[in-house]
Design a protein around this motif. Structure first.
Motif, PDB file in Angstrom:
ATOM      1  N   LEU A   1       0.826  -1.214   0.000  1.00  0.00           N
ATOM      2  CA  LEU A   1       0.000   0.000   0.000  1.00  0.00           C
ATOM      3  C   LEU A   1       0.856   1.258   0.000  1.00  0.00           C
ATOM      4  O   LEU A   1       0.518   2.256  -0.664  1.00  0.00           O
ATOM      5  N   ALA A   2       1.977   1.230   0.737  1.00  0.00           N
ATOM      6  CA  ALA A   2       2.854   2.401   0.769  1.00  0.00           C
ATOM      7  C   ALA A   2       3.493   2.637  -0.597  1.00  0.00           C
ATOM      8  O   ALA A   2       3.582   3.786  -1.061  1.00  0.00           O
ATOM      9  N   LYS A   3       3.942   1.574  -1.251  1.00  0.00           N
ATOM     10  CA  LYS A   3       4.532   1.726  -2.582  1.00  0.00           C
ATOM     11  C   LYS A   3       3.501   2.265  -3.574  1.00  0.00           C
ATOM     12  O   LYS A   3       3.807   3.127  -4.406  1.00  0.00           O
ATOM     13  N   ASN A   4       2.277   1.769  -3.491  1.00  0.00           N
ATOM     14  CA  ASN A   4       1.219   2.264  -4.365  1.00  0.00           C
ATOM     15  C   ASN A   4       1.000   3.764  -4.142  1.00  0.00           C
ATOM     16  O   ASN A   4       0.835   4.530  -5.095  1.00  0.00           O
ATOM     17  N   ALA A   5       1.026   4.189  -2.888  1.00  0.00           N
ATOM     18  CA  ALA A   5       0.833   5.602  -2.570  1.00  0.00           C
ATOM     19  C   ALA A   5       2.010   6.451  -3.056  1.00  0.00           C
ATOM     20  O   ALA A   5       1.825   7.590  -3.497  1.00  0.00           O
ATOM     21  N   VAL A   6       3.231   5.908  -2.992  1.00  0.00           N
ATOM     22  CA  VAL A   6       4.404   6.628  -3.489  1.00  0.00           C
ATOM     23  C   VAL A   6       4.276   6.859  -4.994  1.00  0.00           C
ATOM     24  O   VAL A   6       4.524   7.963  -5.498  1.00  0.00           O
ATOM     25  N   TYR A   7       3.877   5.806  -5.734  1.00  0.00           N
ATOM     26  CA  TYR A   7       3.691   5.961  -7.177  1.00  0.00           C
ATOM     27  C   TYR A   7       2.614   6.997  -7.470  1.00  0.00           C
ATOM     28  O   TYR A   7       2.800   7.905  -8.284  1.00  0.00           O
ATOM     29  N   GLY A   8       1.467   6.852  -6.814  1.00  0.00           N
ATOM     30  CA  GLY A   8       0.348   7.752  -7.077  1.00  0.00           C
ATOM     31  C   GLY A   8       0.635   9.181  -6.676  1.00  0.00           C
ATOM     32  O   GLY A   8       0.191  10.128  -7.355  1.00  0.00           O
ATOM     33  N   SER A   9       1.383   9.378  -5.600  1.00  0.00           N
ATOM     34  CA  SER A   9       1.693  10.737  -5.151  1.00  0.00           C
ATOM     35  C   SER A   9       2.536  11.484  -6.176  1.00  0.00           C
ATOM     36  O   SER A   9       2.301  12.669  -6.447  1.00  0.00           O
ATOM     37  N   LEU A  10       3.512  10.790  -6.769  1.00  0.00           N
ATOM     38  CA  LEU A  10       4.328  11.463  -7.782  1.00  0.00           C
ATOM     39  C   LEU A  10       3.534  11.692  -9.060  1.00  0.00           C
ATOM     40  O   LEU A  10       3.713  12.731  -9.719  1.00  0.00           O
ATOM     41  N   VAL A  11       2.682  10.752  -9.423  1.00  0.00           N
ATOM     42  CA  VAL A  11       1.830  10.931 -10.607  1.00  0.00           C
ATOM     43  C   VAL A  11       1.002  12.208 -10.473  1.00  0.00           C
ATOM     44  O   VAL A  11       0.872  12.987 -11.426  1.00  0.00           O
ATOM     45  N   ARG A  12       0.468  12.440  -9.279  1.00  0.00           N
ATOM     46  CA  ARG A  12      -0.351  13.645  -9.072  1.00  0.00           C
ATOM     47  C   ARG A  12       0.491  14.913  -8.930  1.00  0.00           C
ATOM     48  O   ARG A  12       0.052  15.995  -9.308  1.00  0.00           O
ATOM     49  N   ALA A  13       1.698  14.767  -8.393  1.00  0.00           N
ATOM     50  CA  ALA A  13       2.530  15.949  -8.148  1.00  0.00           C
ATOM     51  C   ALA A  13       3.329  16.382  -9.376  1.00  0.00           C
ATOM     52  O   ALA A  13       3.649  17.568  -9.520  1.00  0.00           O
TER      53      ALA A  13
END
Length: 219
Positions: free
Chosen positions: A130-142
Motif C-alpha cells: 500500500l505504501a509503494k502504491n501511494a508513493v507511485y500515485g503521489s508522484l503521478v499527481r505531483a
C-alpha cells in the motif's frame, strides 16, 4: 553554504543513481528467483512477472522524479506519465493477489509456524504494498505541478512511510521463520538482503532529493 554540505544537485544525482541501480537489481532478483525455483514453478513465474512490472514502473517513476526534482513540470499528456498512471495499479493488483495467496496459506493452518510471526509478516507485506502504491500515485499527481507544496508534502510523507516498511520487508525476507520454509542459503540471503538495502537506500535518497528540490513559484 556550509563547508562539506551536500548540495541539492548531489542529492538528486545520488537518488537517481540509486534508483537506476535498483531497477537493475529488481530485474536480477526476478531472474534469480525463477532460476532458483525452476521454470516449472507457476508461483515463481508470477513472482518474476511481479519483479518485471516493478522494474518497468520504477523506470518511469525515476524519469518523473528526475524532472520533478529539477522543477520541470510534466504535461498531463506526457507518455511517461500516462504509462506510469496506467501500469502501477496493475502492479499493485498483482502484489495484492500474491499477498492474498500467501495469507490464505497462513490461514489454512497447514503451516507449522507461529501465528504471531505470520500475522506480522502479512501486515508488513500489506503495508509495503500500500505504501509503494501511494508513493507511485503521489508522484503521478505531483509531477504536473512541482510548485504544488501540499502535493509535495504528500509525496514526502509516503516516501517516509515506505522506507521503514522496505527495511522491515527485507528483514522478513532474510530472517528464517520456524515452520515457514527452510533456512535460506548464503547466496539467497545475500541477493535478497542486498536488494532490500538498495530499496531502502533509494527510497531515503529520493526523500532527500524531493526535500531539497527547488520550489518554483506558482504561475
Amino acid at each position: 553554504m556550509i563547508p562539506g554540505a551536500i548540495t541539492p544537485g548531489r542529492w538528486r544525482a545520488a537518488a537517481l543513481a540509486a534508483l537506476w541501480t535498483l531497477v537493475a537489481a529488481t530485474l536480477a532478483l526476478g531472474a534469480y528467483s525463477l532460476w532458483r525455483a525452476g521454470v516449472t514453478d507457476q508461483f515463481a513465474w508470477l513472482a518474476t512477472l511481479r519483479a518485471l512490472l516493478a522494474a518497468v514502473v520504477l523506470v518511469w517513476w525515476t524519469q518523473l522524479l528526475a524532472r520533478y526534482t529539477h522543477a520541470v513540470p510534466t504535461p498531463d499528456g506526457d507518455g511517461v506519465l500516462r504509462s506510469l498512471r496506467g501500469l502501477f495499479p496493475w502492479l499493485t493488483s498483482l502484489r495484492l493477489a500474491l499477498w492474498a495467496l500467501s495469507a490464505l496459506a497462513y490461514l489454512s493452518g497447514t503451516l507449522n509456524a507461529n501465528p504471531v510471526a505470520l500475522t506480522a509478516i502479512a501486515t508488513i507485506e500489506l503495508g509495503f504494498i500500500l505504501a509503494k502504491n501511494a508513493v507511485y500515485g503521489s508522484l503521478v499527481r505531483a509531477a504536473p505541478h512541482p510548485e504544488d507544496l501540499p502535493a509535495r508534502a504528500r509525496l514526502l510523507s509516503w516516501l517516509n512511510v515506505a522506507a521503514p516498511l522496505s527495511l522491515a520487508l527485507g528483514v522478513v525476507n532474510v530472517v528464517p521463520v520456524a515452520g515457514l520454509g527452510g533456512a535460506p542459503d548464503a547466496v539467497s540471503l545475500g541477493v535478497y538482503g542486498l536488494h532490500a538495502l538498495l530499496d531502502v537506500a533509494a527510497t531515503l535518497l529520493a526523500l532527500k532529493a524531493v526535500q531539497t528540490a527547488p520550489h518554483p513559484r506558482p504561475a
